[in-house]
Design an enzyme around this catalytic site. Structure first.
Site, PDB file in Angstrom:
ATOM      1  CD  GLN A 108       4.089  -9.101   1.078  1.00  0.00           C
ATOM      2  OE1 GLN A 108       3.838  -9.873   1.998  1.00  0.00           O
ATOM      3  NE2 GLN A 108       3.792  -7.819   1.140  1.00  0.00           N
ATOM      4  CG  ASP A 111      13.272 -16.378   0.228  1.00  0.00           C
ATOM      5  OD1 ASP A 111      12.589 -17.054  -0.557  1.00  0.00           O
ATOM      6  OD2 ASP A 111      12.832 -15.949   1.312  1.00  0.00           O
ATOM      7  CG  HIS A 126       8.745  -6.985  -2.541  1.00  0.00           C
ATOM      8  ND1 HIS A 126       8.400  -7.239  -1.239  1.00  0.00           N
ATOM      9  CD2 HIS A 126       7.855  -6.052  -2.981  1.00  0.00           C
ATOM     10  CE1 HIS A 126       7.360  -6.497  -0.905  1.00  0.00           C
ATOM     11  NE2 HIS A 126       7.006  -5.780  -1.935  1.00  0.00           N
ATOM     12  CB  CYS A 134      24.843  -3.973 -16.334  1.00  0.00           C
ATOM     13  SG  CYS A 134      26.102  -2.684 -16.478  1.00  0.00           S
ATOM     14  CB  CYS A 137      25.539  -2.069 -20.869  1.00  0.00           C
ATOM     15  SG  CYS A 137      25.852  -3.705 -20.143  1.00  0.00           S
TER      16      CYS A 137
HETATM   17 ZN   LIG Z   1      27.251  -3.380 -18.333  1.00  0.00          ZN
END
Ligand SMILES: [Zn+2]
Length: 257
Positions: A108, A111, A126, A134, A137
């Site tokens: 979960q 890190d 998770h 992004c 895009c």
């Molecule tokens: Zn982008």
């Protein structure tokens, strides 16, 4: 380190289950990373919620509407994660896998410390802080080059192609769990003959339901956590203690007999 006779017996019994198991699943939560200095950011009282409204700031909604608010909250946590190192619990689990045992970690945590410790089969429920995507895009980027300027100067990560804001590939509140990871986790759970719950209080569904699925398929269950969990009553072995001290002891006995 002094261990009580009862704990010594539990360690030996747990090691015996690990030696005999053919398919092991280890379900880990925030408790396995707190000895590495990473606070449990989903728990109230961890220090991270008190500065802002609980849950709301780490939600998809906040990220979409006021990303600067999200990033302000996320910055100290990102720093703690970025500089954290695996602790003996992560290392011992990786050594068990390297010793030739079939072992899948379902975590979960975001890190990446299991991978840093050398574990190969890790399912991240998770998401991860190792990559960013992004929001404009949908291009993916390795987090490395964006994290340091963000942590040190607060520079919000932006897309190199379209200048859109980059979202860490962590699952925020209000977001679906990654379907592929969830399916892998369920398949591993059905196949395992031993599940270890380590450092999770089993409070976040649906991952919290996996130990019951394992039990229903006839698996043995070991729980190591510093507080009680709802499946303790059904577990073969429960050790209420620090995972960073207990897990290495079990793995040493399991690997070397
Ligand atoms: Zn982008």
């Amino acid at each position: 380190m002094t261990l009580s006779p009862a704990t010594q017996t539990a360690l030996a019994d747990a090691a015996g289950l690990f030696r005999k198991a053919r398919h092991v699943v280890v379900l880990t939560g925030a408790g396995i990373s707190t000895p590495s200095g990473i606070p449990d950011f989903r728990s109230e009282g961890s220090g991270l919620w008190s500065r802002d409204e609980p849950l709301e700031v780490a939600s998809l909604n906040t990220f979409r509407t006021t990303p600067e608010k999200f990033f302000k909250w996320f910055r100290p946590l990102a720093g703690q994660i970025y500089y954290a190192q695996p602790n003996p619990a992560h290392t011992a689990l990786a050594e068990f896998e390297h010793a030739g045992h079939q072992s899948v970690i379902i975590t979960q945590n975001i890190d990446g410390l299991h991978q840093k410790a050398g574990s190969q089969q890790v399912v991240e429920m998770h998401g991860t802080l190792q990559t960013l995507s992004c929001t404009g895009c949908y291009e993916h980027f390795p987090a490395e080059e964006f994290l340091k300027p963000f942590i040190e100067n607060g520079t919000i990560p932006q897309c190199l192609i379209c200048n859109g804001i980059l979202k860490p590939d962590v699952i925020l509140f209000g977001e679906q769990l990654p379907q592929a990871a969830w399916q892998t986790a369920q398949r591993a759970t059905r196949q395992c003959d031993l599940m270890l719950v380590a450092g999770s209080s089993l409070e976040v569904l649906p991952v919290a339901g996996l130990p019951v699925q394992a039990l229903d398929h006839g698996a043995h269950l070991i729980v190591i956590n510093n507080t009680e969990t709802y499946v303790d009553v059904r577990a073969d072995i429960v050790i209420t203690d620090n995972v960073a001290t207990i897990i290495p002891e079990i793995m040493r006995r399991a690997i070397h007999g």
